[in-house]
Design a protein around this motif. Structure first.
Motif, PDB file in Angstrom:
ATOM      1  N   UNK A  25      50.590 -36.528  21.948  1.00 35.99           N
ATOM      2  CA  UNK A  25      51.092 -36.599  23.321  1.00 35.99           C
ATOM      3  C   UNK A  25      50.342 -37.627  24.174  1.00 35.99           C
ATOM      4  N   UNK A  26      49.397 -38.336  23.565  1.00 31.50           N
ATOM      5  CA  UNK A  26      48.713 -39.400  24.290  1.00 31.50           C
ATOM      6  C   UNK A  26      47.420 -38.962  24.943  1.00 31.50           C
ATOM      7  N   UNK A  27      47.115 -37.695  24.867  1.00 30.46           N
ATOM      8  CA  UNK A  27      45.877 -37.214  25.476  1.00 30.46           C
ATOM      9  C   UNK A  27      44.666 -37.524  24.620  1.00 30.46           C
ATOM     10  N   UNK A  28      43.551 -37.804  25.279  1.00 30.07           N
ATOM     11  CA  UNK A  28      42.319 -38.086  24.539  1.00 30.07           C
ATOM     12  C   UNK A  28      41.767 -36.764  24.008  1.00 30.07           C
ATOM     13  N   UNK A  29      41.634 -36.684  22.690  1.00 34.24           N
ATOM     14  CA  UNK A  29      41.063 -35.497  22.066  1.00 34.24           C
ATOM     15  C   UNK A  29      39.542 -35.529  22.231  1.00 34.24           C
ATOM     16  N   UNK A  30      38.986 -36.658  21.896  1.00 35.88           N
ATOM     17  CA  UNK A  30      37.546 -36.850  22.053  1.00 35.88           C
ATOM     18  C   UNK A  30      37.253 -38.349  21.923  1.00 35.88           C
ATOM     19  N   UNK A  31      36.318 -38.822  22.695  1.00 31.69           N
ATOM     20  CA  UNK A  31      35.978 -40.244  22.543  1.00 31.69           C
ATOM     21  C   UNK A  31      35.103 -40.403  21.300  1.00 31.69           C
ATOM     22  N   UNK A  32      35.164 -41.562  20.724  1.00 31.42           N
ATOM     23  CA  UNK A  32      34.376 -41.811  19.514  1.00 31.42           C
ATOM     24  C   UNK A  32      32.887 -41.796  19.832  1.00 31.42           C
ATOM     25  N   UNK A  33      32.534 -42.264  20.999  1.00 24.76           N
ATOM     26  CA  UNK A  33      31.119 -42.276  21.370  1.00 24.76           C
ATOM     27  C   UNK A  33      30.580 -40.853  21.400  1.00 24.76           C
ATOM     28  N   UNK A  34      31.349 -39.936  21.967  1.00 26.59           N
ATOM     29  CA  UNK A  34      30.935 -38.533  22.009  1.00 26.59           C
ATOM     30  C   UNK A  34      30.916 -37.933  20.623  1.00 26.59           C
ATOM     31  N   UNK A  35      31.963 -38.190  19.892  1.00 20.58           N
ATOM     32  CA  UNK A  35      32.089 -37.591  18.557  1.00 20.58           C
ATOM     33  C   UNK A  35      30.955 -38.036  17.643  1.00 20.58           C
ATOM     34  N   UNK A  36      30.691 -39.340  17.658  1.00 20.96           N
ATOM     35  CA  UNK A  36      29.776 -39.885  16.662  1.00 20.96           C
ATOM     36  C   UNK A  36      28.307 -39.627  17.016  1.00 20.96           C
ATOM     37  N   UNK A  37      27.967 -39.790  18.269  1.00 22.97           N
ATOM     38  CA  UNK A  37      26.547 -39.658  18.614  1.00 22.97           C
ATOM     39  C   UNK A  37      25.716 -40.591  17.759  1.00 22.97           C
TER      40      UNK A  37
END
Lengths: 289, 168, 769
Positions: free
Chosen positions: C587-599
């Motif tokens: 639906x186009x919503x951000x699930x999680x940013x890669x910066x947050x996910x990856x750490x």
């Protein structure tokens, strides 16, 4: 290798006298190729680019005296009106980079049959001024080239200048190359009409052991123009005469087969160039008369 | 540069101005071209060594304000002269409009011809600020490019001319 | 100790965007380090002693004097080769340094290392060589004969190809024949062969080199140097073009040998003259063709005899002759064919790869034949071509059915209807527009205009069962708070734009803005060669595969992290995709940013990508599925010829080419323009002239390359028809522009002059005498 760098003409001549083996270098467009490609290792080179006298030109008894160090770019810009044939030839020399650096003096020194300046100097009857520590002399350019890449200079001499009358009629230069720019001549041709003296001058490049004048062709065409009174009253020249002029120019050449073209093609092309350049020059004569 | 080398006999010192700075090179062999001196002794590798016979324009530099091939200038001939190389075309790390235009137009592929073309195009635009395509072609005929077929180089010169006109 | 190298390139841009070259600014400033700019302190200069004879026995080599000269640190001959003394891409037949015999003019015989290049040159001159000169075998026709001297132990035929298709006795209503000859073209990359070898002090060596394929150089070098692979490390240096000239070893082994012997870094950099003998050239060809057709213009059969002069050593000759034969008919349907091809050894300069690789030579022949046939039939030449054009499913003379888009008829139709350039106006004389240019040879006299058409095709990638693959390592991590992708391959950026393609593909798959493409070296697996128009396809495919593997791990990580947080979600069921540095749901919503996910997490994957398998041509019939992809282009040329002087001005070129998918449209255009210029060069000016085995014009004074006043504007129509088998539907782009451009120009010259023209490059005397 020794590097000699005179700053005055007198000093240059003294250095040449002391080092007759020294290879003169001006714009470097020939000499540097020899050195970079390891074809020559002269014992000494004598750099003439700091000699201010060589970069001057002026008039002398109705003749233009042009220092050997005047570049092709300057000939186009400063002398194009007075030496149109030489300026046309200069425009075909290499690239802007080469024209900014290369000099007619250097062309004469190398004495390559393919030198672009030679045909217009031949067609306009130029003189080459040679100098040494013991004096100077002026050699008609028609006697200057004595063999393949050989000229009439003694090894204590340097080229000071060339002398030529400002244009006395239409001039043309034409050069065949297998590329549309920056190309060494397969063959080339220059023509100069001397309207006052009723003479036709020619010069052939890259079609013989030396640059050549087509003397029979000159005399033939001058005669045609004279007999019909065309010098005074310019009108159409008989196409057969123009064709004959081309044949005589081709006959004057002494070409060989080489990497740039065949002897047969060179003769063929010279006849075409001679016909065309004469026609263009004559058209100009008719327009101006 | 040139440290630790034992060059052949007939050596000299050359002092000249390069890109506004007075520089010297020592132990120069008399047969070295200005191109070699710039590259190997002064560390200015921008001028390129593609043909070393004045046929390709890759080593184009200004010598006393005139566009020349550095390979055809003997090192010693540069003594006391003023040289501007491709490294001297931009300023303070910023690209000159000609350089920007080459990047923008896609006029660079392998780029070996690029430094020479930058200097030659710079010279052209100094002389003729708004050249026609024909004038560009004649002015750049001494600069060989083997990659691009020249189309984007000619676009770049037009683009640079427009950029320079706007900034005037 | 490391020389200055091109920096890793930070880029952003997606597939289909005209992403700018990351190295362009450096190149315009003169700050981009090329292989000839390499230097480190204490470096020596290498020079090569070369044979002045095309064929001779070496009686003696005396390097006593050379060794004693000032600054000289080493003089080496074949005795000093530590490992295998011969090398070669396909057949190990070429000595690293000549052993007992030299087989071509300019063959490397000995090496010198000295402090200054002039000292090295002087010492090279001082190596005393005594030769017993032999009569060189320079005529490839003679090389085929029984009583010719055998230049190599297995005889002079490097490879013979036989293709037999359909009815061998087919007869036709209309028959045309012709003989054609193509001269030897040089790739003439502007950057000379150069490299810097640095000994590691432990017996190994690092070589900084501009090459097309690091790993094949490494493999050959390890053999020659007698070292394990890991002791020979190669790093790509800045490259000044390639076009096939850098597929074979030139100075690589020589610089390494000198470095290992002296214990000092050694640089070698060829002059232009040396470059002409330092790399292989395009094979000269002699071709005899017979075409038979029905009265309504359908091809019935083609018979062709193709002879390539391979010169002294094999290089890639066996693959070049295969291409020349496989594509001998051109992109036309032809039910019956008899094709015989040979590539032979002679004492001429060695020939190998150049852009177009065998398909350039035959295109001159098959396109001339199609024009002849059209004339014989009274048909329009473009109509005849369209009438016989291959389409999807058509079968090659090798029996291979061609799948995917085969838009031969469409390409021809498109160039046919493109607008024509206007004729030169007579009232304003502009010499630059005239044949002969500023040399002032005509003001319009003798000038005739001609228009010509040609179409060509070739294979993309390596053929005939070659184990072709590429390797990519893709790493995703967070740098300065932003996700960053790092791509590492050994794919050689040769100016074509592989560096952008890699970044664009990784950025597109991973949805990450910042992509860094590391310099190529042998610290990662092979990418294969930057040849055969294959890198965007195969290394692009490897980058795509590795990026997809990274993406899968990103999704897996996100699933586990989110479930740990008590949030559900899965890549598959929620239609996740990577976009704008984040995981985005359907639906186009951000699930999680890669910066947050990856750490601190680093995700790295390496993948090899292999295209479809191919197989070797059958020895008796030449039948096989030998190729994995085909690329097509058509050209129209408009020329003005001064028919009295034989001088040519190409007024305009027009082309249509199917590129499948333009990964980088600006780079695609650059390939079409540059390739056409090389085609123009071969058609009208470029030829290495060889007489009695000696190159007569090893310089840019007499080997003429097209200038700005020779190469006209190119009208382009770029089709993106999408190949179902390739990454993003792309097709190889680099070579087709160099194939049919020249034949179109020659066809136009024929129309302008009415002359047959059997040989290229076309010389003024061919058009006048």
């Amino acid at each position: 290798m020794e590097f000699l760098q005179p700053t005055t003409w007198t000093e240059a001549l003294e250095m040449k006298a002391a080092h007759p083996e020294a290879l003169p270098i001006a714009g470097g467009t020939d000499v540097m190729v020899e050195i970079n490609f390891d074809r020559q290792r002269p014992a000494a080179v004598i750099d003439l680019t700091k000699v201010a006298e060589l970069e001057e030109w002026g008039t002398e008894n109705g003749m233009l005296r042009v220092g050997a160090g005047v570049t092709y770019s300057r000939i186009i810009e400063e002398l194009g009106g007075r030496l149109p044939g030489l300026a046309m030839a200069s425009r075909t020399v290499g690239s802007p980079q080469i024209r900014n650096r290369g000099t007619v003096g250097g062309n004469l020194g190398s004495a390559s049959p393919a030198g672009d300046a030679h045909p217009p100097l031949l067609s306009s009857g130029a003189l080459v001024e040679l100098a040494s520590a013991s004096g100077s002399r002026r050699v008609p350019v028609r006697e200057f080239f004595v063999g393949p890449k050989r000229n009439a200079m003694r090894n204590d001499e340097l080229i000071a200048a060339f002398l030529v009358e400002p244009t006395r009629g239409p001039e043309q230069f034409s050069k065949v190359g297998t590329r549309n720019a920056m190309v060494i001549a397969v063959c080339s041709f220059a023509i100069a009409l001397d309207v006052e003296r009723k003479r036709v001058g020619t010069g052939i490049g890259s079609a013989g052991p030396t640059p050549l004048a087509a003397i029979d062709a000159e005399e033939f065409m001058a005669g045609v123009l004279d007999e019909s009174g065309l010098w005074e009253r310019p009108a159409d020249v008989d196409p057969n005469a123009v064709a004959r002029f081309g044949e005589l120019v081709a006959a004057a050449a002494r070409p060989i087969d080489d990497v740039r073209g065949t002897a047969a093609y060179r003769r063929h092309a010279l006849a075409v160039l001679a016909r065309r350049t004469f026609t263009w020059a004559w058209d100009e004569r008719r327009r101006s008369a | 540069m040139g440290m630790g080398r034992t060059p052949p006999v007939g050596l000299m010192r050359i002092t000249c101005t390069v890109n506004g700075k007075q520089v010297s090179a020592d132990d120069v062999w008399a047969g070295e071209s200005l191109l070699y001196v710039l590259r190997e002794r002064l560390g200015l590798f921008g001028s390129k060594n593609a043909c070393e016979q004045g046929e390709c324009g890759s080593c184009s530099v200004y010598l006393d304000g005139k566009l020349v091939c550095a390979c055809l200038v003997l090192g010693g001939q540069a003594e006391g002269r003023e040289i501007v190389t491709v490294e001297g075309i931009g300023s303070d790390g910023a690209l000159h409009a000609v350089q920007e235009a080459f990047v923008e137009a896609g006029a660079v592929q392998c780029g070996f011809c690029t430094p020479g073309l930058i200097v030659a195009a710079h010279d052209l635009l100094n002389r003729i600020p708004e050249p026609s395509t024909v004038q560009i072609r004649e002015a750049l005929a001494g600069n060989i490019c083997r990659c691009t077929g020249y189309a984007k180089i000619i676009d770049a010169v037009h683009l640079a001319a427009r950029g320079l006109a706007q900034s005037r | 100790m490391k020389p200055k190298l091109p920096p890793a390139a930070l880029m952003s841009g997606r597939v289909g965007e005209p992403v700018r070259r990351p190295d362009a600014a450096l190149k315009t400033r003169g700050d981009f380090p090329y292989s000839s700019d390499l230097q480190v302190d204490g470096m020596l200069w290498g020079a090569t002693v070369r044979s002045p004879h095309p064929y001779a026995r070496i009686v003696s080599i005396d390097s006593t004097e050379a060794r004693s000269m000032p600054g000289v640190r080493a003089v080496l001959t074949h005795d000093d080769v530590p490992g295998k003394k011969v090398y070669g891409l396909e057949i190990p037949d070429q000595p690293v340094l000549a052993i007992d015999v030299v087989r071509y003019w300019g063959e490397a015989v000995a090496l010198v290392a000295a402090d200054h290049p002039e000292q090295a040159r002087r010492a090279a001159h001082a190596v005393r060589l005594e030769y017993e000169v032999l009569a060189p075998l320079t005529n490839p026709e003679l090389a085929l004969t029984e009583n010719a001297p055998r230049l190599h132990p297995d005889g002079n035929i490097t490879r013979a190809i036989k293709i037999r298709r359909g009815d061998q006795n087919a007869r036709a209503d209309v028959v045309v024949t012709g003989e054609y000859e193509v001269g030897m073209q040089d790739q003439a990359p502007l950057g000379p062969e150069s490299g810097l070898a640095i000994p590691d002090g432990a017996g190994g060596v690092d070589l900084y080199i501009a090459t097309q394929w690091l790993h094949i150089d490494r493999d050959q070098l390890a053999g020659v140097l007698g070292l394990p692979h890991e002791a020979v490390r190669l790093t790509m240096a800045g490259i000044g073009g390639a076009f096939g000239a850098r597929e074979d070893l030139s100075m690589q082994a020589h610089a390494c040998m000198l470095a290992l012997r002296t214990g000092r870094p050694v640089k070698m950099s060829y002059s232009r003259a040396e470059s002409f003998v330092g790399h292989v050239h395009r094979h000269p060809a002699r071709m005899r063709y017979e075409h038979g057709a029905t009265r309504d213009g359908k091809l019935v059969y083609v018979k062709a005899r193709i002879l390539l002069d391979g010169g002294a050593y094999a290089s890639s000759s066996t693959a070049v002759i295969s291409n020349a034969c496989c594509f001998a008919v051109g992109p036309y349907e032809c039910p019956n064919a008899i094709i015989d091809g040979w590539v032979v050894y002679t004492n001429n300069p060695p020939c190998g790869a150049m852009r177009g690789f065998g398909s350039v030579q035959n295109c001159y022949a098959h396109e001339a034949q199609m024009d002849k046939l059209a004339a014989a039939l009274g048909m329009d030449p473009v109509e005849l071509r369209i009438h016989n054009a291959m389409k999807t499913g058509s079968t090659l003379v090798t029996g291979q059915a061609v799948d995917g888009p085969v838009p031969v008829a469409e390409l021809l139709s498109r160039i046919k209807v493109m607008p024509m350039p206007t004729a030169v106006s007579g009232d304003h004389l502009d010499l630059t527009q005239m044949p002969g240019g500023v040399s002032n040879t005509t003001h319009g006299e003798g000038v005739r205009r001609g228009v010509g058409y040609a179409v060509g095709f070739k294979n993309v990638g390596y053929s005939e069962g070659f184990n072709d693959y590429s390797t990519a390592r893709v790493k995703l991590a967070v740098a300065d708070g932003r996700p960053r992708v790092e791509v590492h391959t050994a794919g050689a950026e040769v100016g074509q734009g592989l560096v952008m393609v890699q970044a664009q593909i990784a950025s597109t798959v991973l949805g990450v803005h910042d992509v860094v493409v590391l310099g190529a070296d042998t610290q990662v697996g092979s990418s294969g060669s930057s040849s055969a128009s294959r890198q965007t396809y195969i290394t692009g495919g490897a980058v795509k595969a590795a990026s997809e593997a990274v993406r899968d791990r990103v999704f897996a990580l996100a699933e586990s992290e989110l479930s740990g947080l008590g949030r559900g979600g899965s890549g598959e069921s929620d239609g996740w995709r990577l976009e704008s540095d984040a995981i985005v749901s359907a639906d186009g919503g951000v699930v999680i940013t890669l910066a947050t996910l990856l750490g601190e997490e680093v995700i790295e994957e390496t993948r090899e990508y292999r295209p479809r398998r191919t197989s070797r041509l059958d020895g008796e019939t030449g039948q096989a599925n030998a190729h994995m992809q085909f690329a097509f282009a058509a050209h129209r040329a408009v020329v003005d010829v001064d028919v009295e002087l034989g001088l040519v001005k190409v007024v305009e070129l027009a082309t249509a080419q199917d590129v499948g998918k333009a990964i980088n449209p600006q780079a695609v255009e650059g390939q079409l323009e540059g390739g056409a210029a090389q085609g123009l060069g071969l058609a009208v000016m470029e030829e290495i002239q060889v007489k009695d085995g000696v190159i007569r014009n090893p310089s840019f004074t007499d080997y003429l390359l097209p200038t700005t006043l020779d190469m006209p504007q190119l009208r382009m129509d770029v089709l993106e028809l999408g190949d179902p088998n390739s990454p993003f539907g792309l097709k190889g782009v680099g070579e087709p522009p160099a194939i049919s451009s020249g034949p179109a120009i020659v066809a136009a010259i024929r129309t302008a002059t009415g002359r047959e023209i059997k040989r290229v490059p076309v010389r003024p005397h061919d058009l006048t005498l």
